[in-house]
Enzyme design. Structure first.
Site, short mmCIF file in Angstrom:
data_model
loop_
_atom_site.label_atom_id
_atom_site.label_comp_id
_atom_site.label_asym_id
_atom_site.label_seq_id
_atom_site.Cartn_x
_atom_site.Cartn_y
_atom_site.Cartn_z
N HIS A 75 -35.21 47.67 102.24
CA HIS A 75 -35.54 48.61 103.33
C HIS A 75 -35.97 47.84 104.58
O HIS A 75 -35.60 48.23 105.70
CB HIS A 75 -36.63 49.58 102.91
CG HIS A 75 -36.27 50.40 101.72
ND1 HIS A 75 -37.19 51.14 101.00
CD2 HIS A 75 -35.07 50.60 101.10
CE1 HIS A 75 -36.58 51.75 100.00
NE2 HIS A 75 -35.30 51.44 100.04
N HIS A 233 -29.61 57.50 102.14
CA HIS A 233 -30.44 56.40 101.68
C HIS A 233 -29.58 55.28 101.08
O HIS A 233 -29.90 54.09 101.25
CB HIS A 233 -31.48 56.85 100.64
CG HIS A 233 -32.39 55.71 100.26
ND1 HIS A 233 -33.43 55.31 101.05
CD2 HIS A 233 -32.35 54.86 99.20
CE1 HIS A 233 -34.01 54.26 100.50
NE2 HIS A 233 -33.38 53.96 99.38
N ASP A 237 -29.68 51.34 102.17
CA ASP A 237 -29.76 50.20 101.25
C ASP A 237 -28.60 49.23 101.47
O ASP A 237 -28.79 48.01 101.48
CB ASP A 237 -29.71 50.69 99.80
CG ASP A 237 -31.06 51.17 99.28
OD1 ASP A 237 -32.09 50.93 99.94
OD2 ASP A 237 -31.07 51.77 98.19
N HIS A 260 -27.09 48.15 94.63
CA HIS A 260 -27.49 46.78 94.96
C HIS A 260 -26.60 45.73 94.29
O HIS A 260 -26.21 44.75 94.92
CB HIS A 260 -28.94 46.55 94.54
CG HIS A 260 -29.91 47.46 95.23
ND1 HIS A 260 -30.05 47.51 96.60
CD2 HIS A 260 -30.78 48.38 94.74
CE1 HIS A 260 -30.96 48.39 96.93
NE2 HIS A 260 -31.43 48.94 95.82
#
Length: 280
Positions: A75, A233, A237, A260
């Site tokens: 973030h 969101h 990321d 991720h």
């Protein structure tokens, strides 16, 4: 997008809880010199925010140097990318960046309050020359070259649940577009919490720093900030993870069901061959 390198005008500090560690963390951002990049300082070690130092992880983004690890940097990295900060030193008291409210809001707003210092050297960019794809079963991420010197993300999620369902968002990198996503918070399904807790994670998680979805309901008071906050969101990321390229990437990213791990695998695949890109 083509501009000089940039740092912050003066130092700014944050305090909060680590999402996974549950520990209180103090973090200070300090201006840094031309061509230094983004660096963390923890346990007397300077750790560059780079794909070279990144560790594969599903629930957060980690970097390490020797046996010193730093986690949940995504973030903050996203905020720095969205604001165009290229050089910064980040001093941190614990091994995890504080989660704050689960978005990039506090980082962005407090950095904007102190302002920026434009530095007297042009910033560099990673310009893709070839299409690069990474797939994992039904999940994929790819980046294709662009002649327009832009960075876009076309992100799709499909949870096949009662509430999130299928969402898609197209992001065209600029401060104006970043303002459309930086308030989006991290989230989880209530049914996954037991598994996450069993892994020793989310010790600092609460309804103050994450959206929790139970069936067709949001457990947080006040509900969502955007009707498609979940995919926004994920874009937030992705921006932070891909900034581990050390310079702003130029290319068109498309991803479905990513996260991720896929973001980092894409970076590793890009940089495994120098013929895949130019530094301009």
């Amino acid at each position: 997008m083509f501009s000089n390198q940039k740092t912050i005008l003066k130092e700014v500090s944050f305090s909060g809880i680590g999402l996974h560690s549950g520990e209180l963390v103090n973090i200070t951002l300090l201006p840094d010199d031309i061509d230094t990049g983004i660096n963390f300082f923890y346990k007397k070690k300077k750790i560059k925010a780079s794909w070279k130092n990144a560790e594969i992880s599903q629930l957060c983004t980690k970097i390490k140097k020797d046996n010193v690890y730093l986690s949940t940097i995504e973030h903050l990295m996203s905020a720095l990318c969205g604001l165009g900060v290229t050089n910064l030193l980040i001093k941190i008291s614990s091994g995890e960046v504080p989660i704050l409210d689960g978005s990039a809001k506090d980082f962005v707003n407090n950095i904007l309050k102190i302002g920026f210092k434009e530095q007297k050297k042009k910033r560099k960019f990673i310009k893709l020359k070839k299409t690069i794809t990474f797939e994992d079963k039904k999940k994929f991420i790819k980046i294709v070259p662009t002649n327009e010197n832009k960075f876009t993300i076309d992100y799709t999620i499909d949870y096949k649940d009662e509430l999130i369902k299928k969402q898609q968002f197209l992001y065209n990198h600029s401060y104006e577009d970043y303002k459309k996503i930086y308030l989006a918070r991290t989230f989880c399904l209530q049914q996954d919490l037991e598994k996450i807790f069993a892994m020793g994670l989310a010790k600092g998680g609460s309804l103050e720093n994450a959206i929790v979805v139970s069936g067709n309901k949001i457990l947080n008071q006040g509900g969502l900030r955007y009707k498609d906050e979940f995919v926004r969101h994920k874009v937030l990321d992705c921006i932070g993870d891909l900034y581990l390229s050390e310079h702003q990437i130029l290319g068109e990213v498309t991803t479905s069901g990513g996260g991720h791990e896929l973001n980092l695998m894409l970076l590793k695949k890009i940089f495994e061959d120098k013929d895949n890109f130019d530094v301009i």
